[in-house]
Motif scaffolding. Structure first.
Motif: not given
Ligand SMILES: [Mg+2]
Ligand SMILES: [Zn+2]
Length: 192
Positions: A57-69, A73-77
């Motif tokens: 099975r292909t395993v794909i994560v899709v995550t909301n991270q509005r903490g960046v906005a 924390y940053s995209q780099q974090d």
């Protein structure tokens, strides 16, 4: 497991996962996970992902991270956190095929779930993935709504402190199936 649940999980080749509350424990009071030190994998996650990998099975994560906005924390974090996550999983023979992140706040993009932009990126990158052969697994109504918009099957993960919340009741009603953990889902899906 009854036959009905089995049909609901048939022919799934692509497993889409929310991150917080599915792979790692949600922090209390809706606090954001800002670094690896705050990232606590839920029980059985490494084995569950490794089992999905082993069964092709292909395993794909899709995550909301509005903490960046929000500047928490940053995209780099996030990239660093996800590198650590991949390392930890790799130590157990488990692999995430891709991680898609929405770093935006509400109303700024087409990718914050329940909007479907992250999934559309994934469907482009994984041409074999289609809504009919995919499942979306999440612990919030946003996850379930996103999956439903695309015509995917959906699985609601019932969090410890969420079982009684109004949102959880709504999400359970919408989802194809509700289970306590990713590990439970994988056991049911693969009938082990
Ligand atoms: Mg979540
Ligand atoms: Zn977005």
């Amino acid at each position: 497991m009854n036959g009905n649940a089995s049909n609901k999980l048939g022919n799934i080749s692509h497993v889409f996962l929310d991150r917080d509350g599915v792979l790692n424990r949600n922090l209390p009071n809706g606090q954001f996970v800002t670094c690896w030190e705050e990232f606590e994998l839920l029980p059985g996650v490494e084995d569950a992902v490794a089992t999905l990998n082993r069964w092709g099975r292909t395993v794909i994560v899709v995550t909301n991270q509005r903490g960046v906005a929000l500047g928490l924390y940053s995209q780099q974090d996030l990239d660093r956190m996800h590198d650590q996550l991949r390392e930890r999983l790799a130590a157990h023979g488990a692999r995430l095929d891709a991680i898609y992140v929405c770093p935006h706040d509400d109303g700024q993009c087409n990718c914050r779930k329940p909007l479907t932009g992250l999934f559309e990126q994934a469907f482009q990158d994984f041409p074999a993935a289609r809504p009919e052969n995919s499942v979306m697994i999440g612990d919030s109504v946003r996850d379930i709504e996103a999956g439903i918009r695309l015509g995917m099957r959906t699985v609601f993960i019932i969090g410890d402190d969420e079982a009684a919340s109004a949102e959880a009741v709504g999400a359970r009603d919408l989802a194809s199936l509700s289970v306590p953990s990713l590990s439970d889902f994988v056991k049911r899906m693969l009938g082990s």
